[in-house]
Scaffold this active site. Sequence first.
Site, PDB file in Angstrom:
ATOM      1  N   PHE A  40       0.864  -1.188   0.000  1.00  0.00           N
ATOM      2  CA  PHE A  40       0.000   0.000   0.000  1.00  0.00           C
ATOM      3  C   PHE A  40       0.894   1.228   0.000  1.00  0.00           C
ATOM      4  O   PHE A  40       1.576   1.520   0.984  1.00  0.00           O
ATOM      5  CB  PHE A  40      -0.943   0.058   1.190  1.00  0.00           C
ATOM      6  CG  PHE A  40      -1.873   1.233   1.103  1.00  0.00           C
ATOM      7  CD1 PHE A  40      -3.022   1.161   0.339  1.00  0.00           C
ATOM      8  CD2 PHE A  40      -1.568   2.427   1.732  1.00  0.00           C
ATOM      9  CE1 PHE A  40      -3.866   2.269   0.215  1.00  0.00           C
ATOM     10  CE2 PHE A  40      -2.402   3.532   1.610  1.00  0.00           C
ATOM     11  CZ  PHE A  40      -3.550   3.449   0.857  1.00  0.00           C
TER      12      PHE A  40
ATOM     13  N   ASP B 252       9.499   3.155   1.815  1.00  0.00           N
ATOM     14  CA  ASP B 252       8.276   3.897   2.101  1.00  0.00           C
ATOM     15  C   ASP B 252       8.025   3.788   3.604  1.00  0.00           C
ATOM     16  O   ASP B 252       7.477   2.798   4.095  1.00  0.00           O
ATOM     17  CB  ASP B 252       7.109   3.314   1.313  1.00  0.00           C
ATOM     18  CG  ASP B 252       5.798   4.041   1.591  1.00  0.00           C
ATOM     19  OD1 ASP B 252       5.734   4.821   2.567  1.00  0.00           O
ATOM     20  OD2 ASP B 252       4.817   3.820   0.842  1.00  0.00           O
TER      21      ASP B 252
ATOM     22  N   LYS C 254       2.673  11.474   7.025  1.00  0.00           N
ATOM     23  CA  LYS C 254       1.893  11.251   8.238  1.00  0.00           C
ATOM     24  C   LYS C 254       2.468  11.959   9.460  1.00  0.00           C
ATOM     25  O   LYS C 254       2.279  13.151   9.636  1.00  0.00           O
ATOM     26  CB  LYS C 254       1.715   9.748   8.482  1.00  0.00           C
ATOM     27  CG  LYS C 254       0.898   9.041   7.394  1.00  0.00           C
ATOM     28  CD  LYS C 254       0.543   7.637   7.774  1.00  0.00           C
ATOM     29  CE  LYS C 254      -0.171   6.882   6.658  1.00  0.00           C
ATOM     30  NZ  LYS C 254      -1.488   7.415   6.294  1.00  0.00           N
TER      31      LYS C 254
END
Length: 414
Positions: free
Chosen positions: A146, A233, A262
């Site tokens: 993801f 990531d 984030k």
Amino acid sequence: MAVLQKLTSQQAIELEKTYGSNTYHPLPVVLSKGEGVYVWDVDGKRYYDFLSAYSAVNQGHCHPKIINAMVEQAQTLTLTSRAFYNDKLGLYEKYTCEYFGFDKLLPMNSGAEAVEAAMKVCRKWAYEVKGIDENQAKIIVCKNNFHGRTTTIVSFSSDSTANKNFGPYADAFIRIEYDNLDALEAALKNNNNVAGFLVEPIQGEAGVYVPSESYLAKAKALCEAHNVLFIADEIQTGVARTGKLLAVHHENVQPDILILGKALSGGAYPISAVLANNNIMDVMTPGTHGSTFGGNPLAAVIAIAALEVVKEENLAENARILGELFRSEMNKYIETSNIITKVRGKGLLNAVVVNDTEDSETAWNMCLALRDNGLIAKPTHGNIIRFAPPLVMNKEQLLDCVSIITKTFKQFEN
């Protein structure tokens, strides 16, 4: 003003259903306030937050240092665009590069934007430095990844919900099994045009899959042997979430390209970044990438404050200690449970596996019961519940949460 109008839970939900694009399936709880590890709904009921906005709120909700920096800068200057210099961006770039050990930073806003930017950097490096023929560069990715939901990213997603009816798809990707070094080595040996390997150090959205010990270090070594960029990531796993500043640090790996988002802002603002050293990032020149909001002065001061909080409050170490405690306590419960089969994770990024099929509603119903008992979490992939509280949580609070979780789960035991 309409946004200041006080709504009931049902009114808020109905407004979203009526006027919002139906792209999410939220747990039916309407939140209106947050502080530290807690959130409150519109009726004033308090909950432990065990999702942290998918690990964006590592520093806790509305951390005063971050909010104060944000308010002060918001009253001075919020946006200039990159058409002009501002007096905060360079400070942010220097601080963050030194913080994570890189030469250069490319500022962006959302995580998906940062992934797209990282892929562009990788491809440009492949053509101008590695010497791959134009338009032939490939990037290796892992199944069940993801990395976001832009059109390029969903092209290599394993999730049919994310990519069905969004084609045509980009085909410059090689998909391999996650945590499979043989598959990575074969892909590298059999393709001369590989530019990079894009990987999550822990697959979060897939269900918090932690790879085998030394997987990341050996994968990095394979990439080095084949002159391929290792792209980490760390949008969800970075900024202390897993008990280290970065999840790759558990194996002493320094990626060639690092992607952050984030918790880079502590949840206060959309901030993401791509970091790399000069030999890679210097392929980017004026006009090759950009963002009106990327690198704005408001984002710069927020990010610095957010990273300072991580260091000043030793959040990585706290995540490591409390994560070990959480898994230990959950394993004690699992020994006598027939509804939970496994707990896995690192630091305070964890998940439990529910003893039911992926298409069942058991995990969803368990999360509804957790909500009723004062803790909010969300299922992923049907029968997995992800647990990721803010890293400012203390031992007493964690044990209270474990008590809530186990008592709730016992309601579903056969």
